[in-house]
Design an enzyme around this catalytic site. Structure first.
Site, PDB file in Angstrom:
ATOM      1  N   ASP A  98       5.094   1.531  -7.638  1.00  0.00           N
ATOM      2  CA  ASP A  98       3.631   1.480  -7.824  1.00  0.00           C
ATOM      3  C   ASP A  98       3.287   1.379  -9.304  1.00  0.00           C
ATOM      4  OD1 ASP A  98       3.528   2.235  -5.139  1.00  0.00           O
ATOM      5  OD2 ASP A  98       3.110   4.347  -5.606  1.00  0.00           O
ATOM      6  N   HIS A 157       4.947   6.215  -6.108  1.00  0.00           N
ATOM      7  CA  HIS A 157       6.266   5.611  -5.854  1.00  0.00           C
ATOM      8  C   HIS A 157       6.661   4.888  -7.140  1.00  0.00           C
ATOM      9  CE1 HIS A 157       4.341   5.407  -1.825  1.00  0.00           C
ATOM     10  NE2 HIS A 157       5.531   5.567  -1.326  1.00  0.00           N
TER      11      HIS A 157
HETATM   12  C1  XUL Z   1       3.982   5.900   4.665  1.00  0.00           C
HETATM   13  C2  XUL Z   1       3.687   7.048   3.798  1.00  0.00           C
HETATM   14  C3  XUL Z   1       4.208   6.968   2.406  1.00  0.00           C
HETATM   15  C4  XUL Z   1       4.778   8.257   1.913  1.00  0.00           C
HETATM   16  C5  XUL Z   1       5.483   8.150   0.587  1.00  0.00           C
HETATM   17  O1  XUL Z   1       3.420   5.987   5.925  1.00  0.00           O
HETATM   18  O2  XUL Z   1       3.026   7.979   4.183  1.00  0.00           O
HETATM   19  O3  XUL Z   1       3.209   6.521   1.574  1.00  0.00           O
HETATM   20  O4  XUL Z   1       3.788   9.221   1.789  1.00  0.00           O
HETATM   21  O5  XUL Z   1       6.457   7.186   0.574  1.00  0.00           O
END
Ligand code: XUL
Ligand code: CO
Length: 439
Positions: free
Chosen positions: A104, A101
């Site tokens: 992150d 993300h």
């Molecule tokens: C949340 C989840 C996230 C997504 C990406 O439950 O799985 O980490 O994979 O935003």
């Protein structure tokens, strides 16, 4: 900077090994169904759970020992050290892909401009590490659920200004995807859903989400970098009800808004469970729609009803999942991303390696079992025999070839309806033989 000098690169040693830092089943070069395990599995490391997760839970503070977070300096210094640690872990494990993300990898700063600048600097570093190691970006995404502005969602927010802010984040995310050669781009709904219908216009919110996704496609085209867009369904948490509830709901959305040319699904084990489905059900649904894109590998806890994101170790579940993936002909540009976190009590940095070894071994073991199921035609023979009447009888063939009508079928039933003899499914026997494949 090296954080794992005391641990050698993890190698395959087989089930007899007493070495904790060895693979018991994952043998990257071993050929399974004509491809190496490495190619069949396309493992990816998740930046968030691997590097930034500190073990905080609603009842207590951080437990994780993360030397890269303890060396002082600025937030950007820390972000650079995290990149180093992350690639070191990936290399030790022989993992060739990663996911992140935006928040992150880089501090968000005071303003969006700061955030953009921080992202530019850190992705320079990521690119350098990619070039040095050959590790590739499986997907990136924008975290549009942590900041308070996103309390009512992003594209489904009641506030147009928030929609705009999210667009600015995804615009940058797509530029970074281009810079890093990202193969896919993920949208997990986060808070795209509602808390109460008393104040919600569901149709309007879904129209807005579709507009947002079309803008993302248009922008990706305009910068000449079109990753596979992946919707990641989840039924709830954090919202009470999320719009991308499960694979079937997400497909209905993509079909309604004419997005299926650009979007596939990223399916996560624990999310399937929260929706009241098995993981293989979700994979099978996506496969049936031609939209199986990628996998977030983890598992929940049979006794808890929330998203515990544990590393996958349940062989039966993952074997049946791998069976679906093999029936799909693999994941193409997708991969198996460990969206999984070590338990709060597994707080040593080395536990990050042990946990991934456990997950990779589970998937490798499942791959071998699923491949044997395919080679033996164990389940396909059962399925073929079960539907044989659509091939072996005239009435069945008339249904398959489209010549049947209610009149012709009623005429058949009036003449032969009382002759039908059903056969047993012998399901207990099938499950018993299945156990032989959990190698
Ligand atoms: C949340 C989840 C996230 C997504 C990406 O439950 O799985 O980490 O994979 O935003
Ligand atoms: Co996920």
């Amino acid at each position: 900077m090296a954080y794992f000098d005391n641990i050698p690169t993890v190698k395959f040693e087989g089930t007899g090994t007493k070495n904790m830092f060895a693979f018991r089943h994952y043998n990257p070069d071993e050929i399974v169904l004509g491809k190496t395990m490495q190619d069949q599995l396309h493992f990816a490391l998740a930046f968030w759970h691997t590097i930034t997760m500190d073990g905080t839970d609603p009842f207590g503070s951080a437990t994780m020992e993360r030397p890269w977070d303890q060396e002082g300096g600025s937030e950007m210094d820390r972000a650079h050290r995290r990149v180093e640690a992350f690639f070191e872990i990936a290399q030790k494990l022989g993992v060739k892909y990663y996911c992140f993300h935006d928040i992150d990898i880089a501090p968000t700063g005071e303003t969006l401009k700061d955030f953009y600048a921080n992202l530019d600097e850190i992705t320079d570093h990521l690119l350098e590490k990619q070039n040095e190691t050959g590790i590739k970006l499986l997907w990136n995404t924008a975290n549009m659920f942590s900041n308070p502005r996103y309390m009512n969602g992003v594209a489904s927010s009641n506030r147009a200004e928030v929609f705009a802010y999210g667009a600015a984040q995804v615009k940058k995310g797509l530029e970074l995807s281009k810079k890093l050669g990202g193969e896919n781009y993920v949208f997990w709904g986060g808070r795209e859903g509602y808390e109460s219908l008393l104040n919600t216009d569901m149709g309007l919110e879904m129209d807005h989400m579709a507009k947002f996704f079309h803008m993302a496609v248009d922008y990706a085209k305009s910068i000449d970098h079109l990753p596979v867009f992946l919707l990641e369904p989840k039924p709830k948490e954090p919202m009470k009800h999320q719009y991308d509830f499960d694979a079937a709901t997400a497909m209905a959305f993509l079909e309604k808004y004419d997005l299926t040319d650009y979007f596939k699904l990223n399916l996560e084990t624990n999310h399937a469970w929260l929706a009241g489905h098995t993981f293989e059900h979700e994979l099978n649904t996506a496969r049936t729609f031609g939209a199986l894109g990628s996998v977030d590998a983890n598992q929940g806890d049979y006794l808890l009803g929330w998203d515990t994101d544990e590393f996958p170790t349940l062989v039966i579940d993952i074997t049946l999942a791998m069976y679906q993936i093999l029936l799909n002909g693999g994941l193409n540009k997708g991969g198996i991303n460990f969206d999984a976190k070590v338990r709060r009590t597994s707080f040593k940095a080395e536990d990050l390696l042990l946990a991934h070894i456990a997950g990779m071994d589970t998937y490798a073991r499942a791959l071998k079992g699923a491949a044997a199921i395919i080679e033996d035609k164990f389940l396909s023979d059962i399925v073929d025999a079960r539907y044989a009447s659509y091939k072996n009888t005239e009435v069945g063939r008339s249904i398959e070839n489209g010549s049947a009508t209610f009149e012709s079928l009623a005429a058949y039933a009036l003449e032969h309806g009382e002759e039908i003899e059903m056969e047993s499914n012998h399901l207990e026997y099938i499950k018993s033989v299945l156990n032989d494949y959990l190698v």
